[in-house]
Structures are given as C-alpha cells and as structure tokens.
Design a protein around this motif. Structure first.
Motif, PDB file in Angstrom:
ATOM      1  N   THR A  68      80.216  53.559  56.679  1.00  0.00           N
ATOM      2  CA  THR A  68      81.301  54.539  56.686  1.00  0.00           C
ATOM      3  C   THR A  68      82.108  54.517  57.975  1.00  0.00           C
ATOM      4  O   THR A  68      83.254  54.982  57.980  1.00  0.00           O
ATOM      5  N   ILE A  69      81.552  53.978  59.049  1.00  0.00           N
ATOM      6  CA  ILE A  69      82.338  53.892  60.279  1.00  0.00           C
ATOM      7  C   ILE A  69      83.494  52.915  60.111  1.00  0.00           C
ATOM      8  O   ILE A  69      84.484  52.955  60.856  1.00  0.00           O
ATOM      9  N   SER A  70      83.414  52.064  59.097  1.00  0.00           N
ATOM     10  CA  SER A  70      84.509  51.127  58.835  1.00  0.00           C
ATOM     11  C   SER A  70      85.780  51.849  58.415  1.00  0.00           C
ATOM     12  O   SER A  70      86.868  51.271  58.479  1.00  0.00           O
ATOM     13  N   VAL A  71      85.660  53.104  57.959  1.00  0.00           N
ATOM     14  CA  VAL A  71      86.844  53.884  57.611  1.00  0.00           C
ATOM     15  C   VAL A  71      87.754  54.038  58.823  1.00  0.00           C
ATOM     16  O   VAL A  71      88.981  53.920  58.732  1.00  0.00           O
ATOM     17  N   ILE A  72      87.153  54.307  59.987  1.00  0.00           N
ATOM     18  CA  ILE A  72      87.932  54.474  61.215  1.00  0.00           C
ATOM     19  C   ILE A  72      88.597  53.161  61.606  1.00  0.00           C
ATOM     20  O   ILE A  72      89.775  53.126  61.986  1.00  0.00           O
ATOM     21  N   GLU A  73      87.853  52.061  61.479  1.00  0.00           N
ATOM     22  CA  GLU A  73      88.406  50.754  61.814  1.00  0.00           C
ATOM     23  C   GLU A  73      89.527  50.364  60.845  1.00  0.00           C
ATOM     24  O   GLU A  73      90.551  49.813  61.266  1.00  0.00           O
ATOM     25  N   VAL A 149      81.924  62.805  57.754  1.00  0.00           N
ATOM     26  CA  VAL A 149      82.023  62.754  59.215  1.00  0.00           C
ATOM     27  C   VAL A 149      83.129  61.799  59.655  1.00  0.00           C
ATOM     28  O   VAL A 149      83.894  62.089  60.580  1.00  0.00           O
ATOM     29  N   ALA A 150      83.243  60.654  58.991  1.00  0.00           N
ATOM     30  CA  ALA A 150      84.156  59.609  59.447  1.00  0.00           C
ATOM     31  C   ALA A 150      85.613  59.903  59.107  1.00  0.00           C
ATOM     32  O   ALA A 150      86.510  59.500  59.850  1.00  0.00           O
ATOM     33  N   TRP A 151      85.879  60.594  58.003  1.00  0.00           N
ATOM     34  CA  TRP A 151      87.263  60.748  57.555  1.00  0.00           C
ATOM     35  C   TRP A 151      88.144  61.486  58.564  1.00  0.00           C
ATOM     36  O   TRP A 151      89.268  61.063  58.834  1.00  0.00           O
ATOM     37  N   PRO A 152      87.690  62.596  59.177  1.00  0.00           N
ATOM     38  CA  PRO A 152      88.570  63.281  60.141  1.00  0.00           C
ATOM     39  C   PRO A 152      88.609  62.602  61.508  1.00  0.00           C
ATOM     40  O   PRO A 152      89.408  62.999  62.360  1.00  0.00           O
ATOM     41  N   ASP A 154      89.129  59.877  64.567  1.00  0.00           N
ATOM     42  CA  ASP A 154      90.095  58.844  64.945  1.00  0.00           C
ATOM     43  C   ASP A 154      89.530  57.902  66.000  1.00  0.00           C
ATOM     44  O   ASP A 154      90.245  57.058  66.534  1.00  0.00           O
ATOM     45  N   SER A 155      88.233  58.031  66.308  1.00  0.00           N
ATOM     46  CA  SER A 155      87.607  57.136  67.279  1.00  0.00           C
ATOM     47  C   SER A 155      86.152  56.912  66.898  1.00  0.00           C
ATOM     48  O   SER A 155      85.480  57.820  66.400  1.00  0.00           O
ATOM     49  N   THR A 156      85.679  55.702  67.111  1.00  0.00           N
ATOM     50  CA  THR A 156      84.278  55.395  66.825  1.00  0.00           C
ATOM     51  C   THR A 156      83.341  56.110  67.786  1.00  0.00           C
ATOM     52  O   THR A 156      82.196  56.410  67.437  1.00  0.00           O
ATOM     53  N   GLN A 157      83.828  56.394  69.010  1.00  0.00           N
ATOM     54  CA  GLN A 157      82.997  57.110  69.977  1.00  0.00           C
ATOM     55  C   GLN A 157      82.659  58.509  69.469  1.00  0.00           C
ATOM     56  O   GLN A 157      81.523  58.979  69.596  1.00  0.00           O
ATOM     57  N   GLY A 158      83.657  59.178  68.891  1.00  0.00           N
ATOM     58  CA  GLY A 158      83.407  60.507  68.337  1.00  0.00           C
ATOM     59  C   GLY A 158      82.440  60.462  67.165  1.00  0.00           C
ATOM     60  O   GLY A 158      81.599  61.348  67.003  1.00  0.00           O
ATOM     61  N   PHE A 159      82.540  59.402  66.364  1.00  0.00           N
ATOM     62  CA  PHE A 159      81.629  59.258  65.225  1.00  0.00           C
ATOM     63  C   PHE A 159      80.195  59.099  65.701  1.00  0.00           C
ATOM     64  O   PHE A 159      79.281  59.722  65.161  1.00  0.00           O
ATOM     65  N   LEU A 165      74.254  63.798  67.375  1.00  0.00           N
ATOM     66  CA  LEU A 165      74.107  65.243  67.441  1.00  0.00           C
ATOM     67  C   LEU A 165      73.646  65.848  66.127  1.00  0.00           C
ATOM     68  O   LEU A 165      72.919  66.851  66.119  1.00  0.00           O
ATOM     69  N   GLY A 166      74.055  65.242  65.003  1.00  0.00           N
ATOM     70  CA  GLY A 166      73.763  65.837  63.718  1.00  0.00           C
ATOM     71  C   GLY A 166      72.873  65.022  62.805  1.00  0.00           C
ATOM     72  O   GLY A 166      71.885  65.531  62.265  1.00  0.00           O
ATOM     73  N   LEU A 167      73.201  63.748  62.619  1.00  0.00           N
ATOM     74  CA  LEU A 167      72.494  62.953  61.626  1.00  0.00           C
ATOM     75  C   LEU A 167      71.075  62.598  62.059  1.00  0.00           C
ATOM     76  O   LEU A 167      70.148  62.626  61.246  1.00  0.00           O
ATOM     77  N   MET A 168      70.894  62.233  63.327  1.00  0.00           N
ATOM     78  CA  MET A 168      69.550  61.906  63.782  1.00  0.00           C
ATOM     79  C   MET A 168      68.620  63.119  63.771  1.00  0.00           C
ATOM     80  O   MET A 168      67.471  63.010  63.308  1.00  0.00           O
ATOM     81  N   PRO A 169      69.047  64.304  64.257  1.00  0.00           N
ATOM     82  CA  PRO A 169      68.177  65.476  64.098  1.00  0.00           C
ATOM     83  C   PRO A 169      67.894  65.814  62.636  1.00  0.00           C
ATOM     84  O   PRO A 169      66.809  66.294  62.311  1.00  0.00           O
ATOM     85  N   MET A 170      68.849  65.548  61.768  1.00  0.00           N
ATOM     86  CA  MET A 170      68.623  65.774  60.338  1.00  0.00           C
ATOM     87  C   MET A 170      67.485  64.897  59.839  1.00  0.00           C
ATOM     88  O   MET A 170      66.644  65.343  59.050  1.00  0.00           O
ATOM     89  N   TRP A 171      67.440  63.654  60.304  1.00  0.00           N
ATOM     90  CA  TRP A 171      66.354  62.760  59.922  1.00  0.00           C
ATOM     91  C   TRP A 171      65.033  63.206  60.542  1.00  0.00           C
ATOM     92  O   TRP A 171      63.996  63.228  59.870  1.00  0.00           O
ATOM     93  N   LEU A 172      65.052  63.577  61.822  1.00  0.00           N
ATOM     94  CA  LEU A 172      63.823  63.987  62.502  1.00  0.00           C
ATOM     95  C   LEU A 172      63.222  65.236  61.869  1.00  0.00           C
ATOM     96  O   LEU A 172      61.996  65.375  61.776  1.00  0.00           O
ATOM     97  N   MET A 173      64.083  66.163  61.409  1.00  0.00           N
ATOM     98  CA  MET A 173      63.603  67.431  60.858  1.00  0.00           C
ATOM     99  C   MET A 173      63.542  67.396  59.339  1.00  0.00           C
ATOM    100  O   MET A 173      63.774  68.396  58.665  1.00  0.00           O
TER     101      MET A 173
END
Length: 262
Positions: A68-73, A149-152, A154-159, A165-173
């Motif tokens: 999905t990060i390819s959307v930004i690219e 997450v990717a659609w809004p 405009d930078s891969t750094q923000g993604f 911040l969100g996806l990894m804690p979601m996996w851990l919990m």
C-alpha cells in the motif's frame, strides 16, 4: 491490471521478499528459541509454537505495508492521477490495489506455513483449508487498513511513522507475542487490566486466536485463559475486513487529493 502490476512490481523488487519473509522468520527463530524455556502455554506449548501465528500475521502485515505504500509513490510519479481519470470509478482502483497486495501477502504466508508443516512444527490436518481462507481475510483486512493510512499521506516518511505508531502496536497487542491476560485473577494489576481490554478490543486478536486454533486443533486453549469460540473469531475477522475496505473506499471516493497533487 492494477493487481497484475503489483505482482510485476513485487518480482522486480526482490528486497521486498527478503524484508517480508526473512525478518519475521528471524523473529520467530530468535524469540522462539530464546524464550522457549521461560514460557509454557496451553497443552504444554512452548514459545516457538505459541509465536507461530504471530509470525504469520507479521508477514501479512509487512507485505500489506509494502503493497500500500506504493500508493504514495504512484501519486508522486503521476501514475495514480492517470488511473483516477479513467471512467471506471474509485472502487476498481481500490480492488486492484487490495487484491494485488493481498494475494502477495497470502502467497508469502502460505510459503512460510509450507516450511512450518515440512519441519513438523505444526501438525498437518484438514484445518489447513479454513486456515487458507482465514489468511485471505486477514490479508485483505491489512491491505484495506494500509490503504486507509496511505491514501491521505503525501510522504513515505509519514507512512512509516504511522506504521510504527499504530500498526506495530496493533500486532503486539493481538496476542501474537504474549497471551491476553486472563480475567478474574486477583493479582491482575491495573495496567494488565487495561491491557486486557485493549487486546480484547483489537480485531486482530480474534484472527490470531482462530489461526492458533486451526494450527493446533488438538490443543484446548481455554486452559490458558482467553480463547473465544470459532464463530466469534470468524465474525469479528470478516466484519473487520468489510469495515476496512468500506472506510478505504469512502476515503478514496470522497477525496480528490490524488487527482490534484502533481
């Protein structure tokens, strides 16, 4: 064609295969071996068996992130603008990206499970068929979440920041790395109680609980604490997939940002 393009891009970027498969495999071997003697789950499971569903989920999560990060690219290169002006609507665009990325995630997870069954870490049974279907549901859910997450962005750094911040804690919990704290224990601290409710509210928890049940059908996980029934696990997993795809479609349908950004 968009789904096919994801496959072509995947095979041309072989580092994605390494990152999506080798890294979770290293996590599974390192943590499974290191914590094997200090953990005992339901049915006498050791940590390398308990951590197996979490490793599969991590493969699906990483692949969905890379897909999905390819959307930004694509937006930055002008490809997305060319796709969105086609008279097909937004739903086929979302379907192409999600099906392409989800299929790649599914294949990588199946390849990893093939190695698991080949080395006898999990018993091979007829439960493999609903397990394959569950992996498809989780792959589509994670790709839908990645699109949200990717659609809004405009930078891969923000993604990547949102991912950590969100996806990894979601996996851990989700019960991937440690079990859900059991209810009714007098020694359960306030922090553990809050953590338990957060894990119960996490829809990925139920997908992993069902995956653990399908991988080890002979084990009674109710002995180890939280173990929802299969009907609950499937309902939550399917509703999570439908919700993620619906929200992603709503965002794509209501936003003209990708049309305007050059």
């Amino acid at each position: 064609m968009l789904a096919r393009r994801e496959w072509v891009r995947f095979f041309r970027q072989r580092n994605r295969v390494t990152a999506a498969v080798v890294q979770p495999l290293l996590f599974w071997l390192l943590f499974g071996t290191g914590l094997r003697g200090s953990f005992e789950g339901a049915g006498g499971q050791d940590f390398i068996q308990f951590f197996l569903p979490g490793t599969v989920a991590l493969i699906v999560l990483f692949t969905a992130i890379f897909a999905t990060i390819s959307v930004i690219e694509d937006r930055r290169e002008g490809f997305m603008q060319a796709v969105l002006v086609a008279p097909v609507g937004r739903w086929p665009v979302l379907a192409g990206k999600v099906i392409g990325g989800g299929a790649i995630a599914w294949v990588q997870a199946v390849f990893f499970l093939t190695l698991v069954y080949a080395f006898g870490t999990a018993p091979l049974s007829f439960s493999i068929f609903p397990l394959m279907l569950l992996l498809a549901v989780l792959a589509l859910s994670m790709c839908g979440l990645g699109m949200i997450v990717a659609w809004p962005m405009d930078s891969t750094q923000g993604f990547h920041a949102i991912m950590m911040l969100g996806l990894m804690p979601m996996w851990l919990m989700s019960g991937a790395f440690f079990p859900v704290p059991a209810a009714g224990e007098e020694s359960l601290a306030m922090g553990q109680t809050v953590l338990r409710w957060v894990m119960l509210a996490n829809p990925l928890t139920y997908g992993l609980a069902e995956m653990r049940h399908l991988l080890y059908p002979a084990v009674d996980f109710a002995e180890g604490g939280f173990a929802p029934d299969s009907v609950t696990n499937w309902i939550v997993s399917v509703l999570f997939m439908v919700a993620m795809l619906s929200i992603a479609w709503y965002l794509m349908r209501g936003s003209k940002k990708a049309d305007l950004v050059a």
